[in-house]
Design an enzyme around this catalytic site. Structure first.
Site, short mmCIF file in Angstrom:
data_model
loop_
_atom_site.label_atom_id
_atom_site.label_comp_id
_atom_site.label_asym_id
_atom_site.label_seq_id
_atom_site.Cartn_x
_atom_site.Cartn_y
_atom_site.Cartn_z
N LEU A 95 1.18 -0.84 0.16
CA LEU A 95 -0.06 0.43 -0.04
C LEU A 95 0.63 1.26 0.02
CD1 LEU A 95 -2.79 -1.33 2.76
CD2 LEU A 95 -2.38 -1.60 0.59
N ASN A 96 0.76 2.08 -1.11
CA ASN A 96 1.90 2.94 -0.82
C ASN A 96 1.44 4.78 -1.67
OD1 ASN A 96 4.51 3.84 -1.27
ND2 ASN A 96 4.53 4.32 -3.70
N GLY A 97 -0.25 4.55 -0.93
CA GLY A 97 -0.95 6.04 -1.16
C GLY A 97 -0.80 7.07 -0.27
N GLY A 98 -0.31 6.60 0.90
CA GLY A 98 -0.02 8.32 1.74
C GLY A 98 1.30 9.20 1.60
N GLN A 135 -5.69 3.57 -6.16
CA GLN A 135 -6.63 3.18 -4.82
C GLN A 135 -8.21 4.41 -5.63
OE1 GLN A 135 -4.31 5.17 -1.44
NE2 GLN A 135 -5.84 6.87 -1.30
N HIS A 185 -7.11 2.64 3.88
CA HIS A 185 -7.11 1.16 3.01
C HIS A 185 -7.63 -0.17 3.06
CE1 HIS A 185 -6.31 -0.66 7.17
NE2 HIS A 185 -4.84 0.67 7.79
N ASN A 233 2.28 -2.27 4.35
CA ASN A 233 2.27 -1.10 4.22
C ASN A 233 3.74 -0.64 3.44
OD1 ASN A 233 -0.13 -0.62 4.98
ND2 ASN A 233 0.39 -0.03 7.54
N ASP A 287 5.03 1.93 4.25
CA ASP A 287 6.05 2.15 5.77
C ASP A 287 6.69 1.02 6.33
OD1 ASP A 287 4.28 1.62 6.78
OD2 ASP A 287 3.81 3.82 7.22
N LYS A 306 5.06 5.65 11.13
CA LYS A 306 3.99 7.40 11.50
C LYS A 306 4.63 8.59 12.00
CE LYS A 306 1.34 3.52 10.00
NZ LYS A 306 1.25 3.51 8.48
#
Length: 488
Positions: free
Chosen positions: A97-100, A178, A207, A235, A237, A385
């Site tokens: 998941l790399n949308g942040g 996404q 997510h 994730n 990160d 975070k």
């Protein structure tokens, strides 16, 4: 033919006399119309409608303590006795998941583009992990990113430049995007409007959007067509979340449709979602802090009562996922969380809105008794975070393995240092003023607290519990040396 003035007048009169279109009177249809005009997929629209109808219903979005039981025992990775099966890799995809954007840390780019070890960013290390696994196994391992519109261009440019040989076999691309969801006016539950910047009328859907994004983009169907059966999700990160052959083999042999990696909670995990069992069904479920009533917060934070937290490392059987999505007519029926914000995050006086979000781990309750959870070591959970997390990760409390994995140093015995930085170090550029020569040694540090302006020089070693307190506005220098259980 062109209308005459009389025809135009009569048409206007009829509009006034006619009932309003359904999309003006039905609040759900107003959102549907808005999302269609924005080009959202059918799956994205259906998922939002499901969430919005939960909001409008009288049902509580909370999970009270009396609706759940603690989970006492789980199988542990260290106790699993299976022969790792490398042949499973050719049927497996690793998804990050790399949308942040990492806006909470002052970033205007993907958080995964932050340097972690030397010049290597999160994304560099992830790509190196994939390539290492492919080389070591002598086979293929499919790799995917779920990007957002904000992270796609920069992330794909880095991979193209640094890893031109990372592409997947066949026609499987390296990314899909996404979705976005409309913000909801807190005043009347209508679509939020912000003409000054219409982009602020939209937000990420959490997510849990993994499932409608895979469905709507055609990614789920494509993976199955190309012979993939298993998917590991984590994730970007979390550099501890690597493809583990023992876990993959265990999952494949279990026949489970869904499995969640959990870790033992410590005091630093009190705010994260924990695993529980439904008092009604006995099945596993995930309770996030946003779903905990205020009167139950003490028990939510009790790490001896609720012992396991969700690492957001998930394993899915793609065939079972497709079946579940079809049964739900394209919707994974996840519980929704409503987060109150302002429509313009930078303007606290702007209109109040609700952002509807879901958690992908909550799907554990959708798969019923067949869903599983497994206790994994803390080394598989190393997320970033906050700038405090980043400081710890850059220090010798963590190490990079030959497989390009970032793990806690063995001496830490699975327990990360607790880092408490005051608000003046919230952003990455502010953290750089604290450690201009790199991170201090935290290998034997249990807790580091920094209040006020400091400059930590090269060669500083913190051990035990250390506090740096400076009430003045002028930075104080911490010179090279060993500081053990000290207050400076």
């Amino acid at each position: 033919a062109k209308q005459s003035w009389w025809e135009r007048l009569m048409e206007s009169a009829m509009d006034c006399l006619s009932p309003k279109p359904s999309y003006l009177t039905n609040p759900t249809l107003r959102f549907v119309r808005k999302m269609k005009h924005a080009g959202c997929t059918r799956s994205a629209i259906d998922a939002f409608v499901h969430n919005y109808e939960q909001l409008r219903s009288a049902a509580s979005m909370m999970i009270p303590e009396d609706a759940i039981f603690p989970v006492d025992q789980l199988p542990a990775l260290e106790d699993i006795s299976v022969q790792p099966d490398r042949s499973l890799l050719q049927h497996t995809v690793m998804l990050k998941l790399n949308g942040g954007l990492g806006t909470g840390m002052g970033l205007e780019k993907a958080k995964s583009l932050l340097p972690i070890s030397g010049d290597d960013t999160f994304l560099d290390l992830i790509a190196k992990q994939v390539l290492h696994m492919r080389h070591a196994s002598g086979g293929s391992l499919a790799f995917l990113l779920m990007n957002s519109f904000s992270t796609s261009a920069d992330s794909m440019a880095l991979l193209k430049h640094n890893f031109p040989n990372l592409s997947n076999e066949g026609e499987l691309p390296l990314e899909f995007l996404q979705n976005k969801a409309p913000k909801v006016s807190a005043a009347d539950l209508s679509p939020a409007s912000w003409p000054a910047n219409p982009e602020l009328e939209w937000c990420p859907p959490g997510h849990g959007d993994l499932y409608p994004a895979m469905e709507g983009s055609g990614t789920l169907d494509r993976l199955l067509r190309e012979g993939y059966k298993y998917m590991f999700v984590s994730n970007s990160d979390n550099l501890g979340a690597t493809m583990d052959l023992t876990l993959l083999t265990w999952f494949a042999q279990s026949g489970a449709p869904f499995a969640m990696e959990v870790a033992a909670r410590t005091d630093s995990d009190k705010k994260g979602g924990h695993l529980a069992r439904s008092a009604e069904t006995g099945g596993l479920l995930l309770r996030e802090s946003a779903q905990c009533p205020e009167e139950d917060e003490a028990r939510f934070a009790d790490v001896n009562r609720h012992r396991f937290f969700n690492t957001n490392n998930l394993w899915l059987d793609l065939e079972a996922l497709q079946k579940k999505m079809r049964l739900g007519k394209g919707v994974m029926p996840l519980p929704v969380m409503s987060n109150k914000k302002t429509v313009d995050p930078r303007d606290k006086a702007s209109a109040a809105v609700l952002q509807l979000e879901t958690a992908m781990g909550a799907a554990i309750q959708c798969f019923g008794a067949e869903a599983k959870a497994i206790l994994t070591p803390r080394s598989r959970f190393a997320p970033v975070k906050t700038t405090g997390d980043l400081l710890a990760l850059k220090s010798d409390a963590y190490e990079v393995t030959p497989e390009h994995c970032v793990t806690l140093a063995p001496e830490r015995k699975g327990v990360p240092p607790i880092i408490k930085l005051d608000g003046s170090y919230k952003f990455c550029d502010q953290l750089a003023t604290l450690i201009p020569d790199g991170a201090p040694s935290l290998l034997r540090c249990t807790k580091l607290t920094v209040e006020g302006p400091f400059v930590i020089e090269s060669g500083v070693v913190f051990q035990g519990e250390v506090k740096l307190i400076n009430p003045s506005d002028q930075p104080r220098t911490v010179p090279a040396g060993v500081y053990k259980d000290a207050t400076l």
